[in-house]
Write a protein that holds these residues in place. Structure first.
Motif: not given
Ligand code: ADP
Ligand code: MG
Length: 244
Positions: A10-28
């Motif tokens: 699982v990957n999770k990013s939040f997107f805003s006008s400032l760009g992408e915030t990567k929060v979770l990377k390859n969580i299994s």
């Protein structure tokens, strides 16, 4: 046996006008029946985001999630209604989920009785201790008969002494009722005290640094803390997180 819940890459990013915030990377990871799994990681690494994803409050950016059971939630603050007494707070969960049958009410009140809340049913939240409020909140959650409880830092708002005794209480209730748990915390002590398995996360974007299986099956938190292995695990995890 199949897992109750399973996250796969699982990957999770939040997107805003400032760009992408990567929060979770390859969580299994998964949680099996009658297992207590703790997600441990630094503040802001994405722990609550994992629970929000499991409770469908957030979408994932990539990966897969499987949920094969009924979930129950209990959060940092007890979320009790100040104008309702303990009994009505416990029954409120059934009411808002439209499961307010006589049988379910009886079950909820039998749990309250079994776990020492009978003398407090007419009390209002303001006259209960922090630990007692969390106990009421847990019984309300259990009244809905979930298979797996999602706990978001359930002890963090409590003073140190209450925290220790409530960990024992909640551990006992969970084991007695044969529930499974996914709990998140930033407290190393807490994670070793209560879980069967700890998933240690890195800083954001969070990856799993290590999965640690603990050898304390059916040993209560207060007893664990006196064991030598407890302190070895503490040191191992402290070093893991210190290198963040
Ligand atoms: P933790 O529970 O580990 O302290 P969170 O899961 O609450 O961390 O947050 C992880 C990161 O994601 C933080 O940097 C937070 O600011 C960001 N974040 C969480 N929810 C949102 C959201 N709805 N929109 C944008 N950013 C968010
Ligand atoms: Mg959080």
């Amino acid at each position: 046996m199949d897992s109750l819940i399973k996250l796969d890459n699982v990957n999770k990013s939040f997107f805003s006008s400032l760009g992408e915030t990567k929060v979770l990377k390859n969580i299994s990871f998964d949680v099996n029946n009658e297992e207590i799994v703790c997600i441990l990681g630094p503040s802001g690494c994405g722990k609550s985001t994992i629970l929000n994803i499991l409770s469908s409050l957030e979408d994932i950016t990539k990966g897969e999630i499987k949920i094969n059971c009924k979930l129950g939630y209990m959060f940092q603050k007890d979320n009790l209604l100040s104008w309702k007494n303990v009994k009505d707070n416990i029954l409120f969960g059934l009411k808002i989920t439209k499961k307010n049958t006589l049988d379910n009410q009886r079950y909820a009140l039998s749990l309250a009785n079994k776990y020492g809340l009978n003398d407090f049913l007419n009390y209002y939240p303001k006259s209960l201790s922090g630990g007692m409020k969390q106990r009421v909140s847990l019984i309300r959650t259990l009244s809905l008969k979930p298979d797996l409880l999602l706990l978001d830092e359930p002890f963090s708002a409590l003073d140190a002494q209450t925290r220790l005794s409530l960990q024992d209480d909640i551990y006992t209730i969970i084991k007695e009722e044969k529930k499974s748990v996914l709990m998140i915390t930033h407290d190393i002590y807490e994670s070793i005290s209560i879980s069967d398995r700890i998933i240690v996360l890195s800083n954001r974007p969070s990856q799993i640094k290590k999965e640690i299986r603990l050898p304390f099956k059916n040993i209560k938190p207060n007893q664990r803390r006196k064991m030598e292995e407890f302190h070895q695990f503490y040191k191992e995890i402290f070093d893991l997180l210190a290198n963040e």
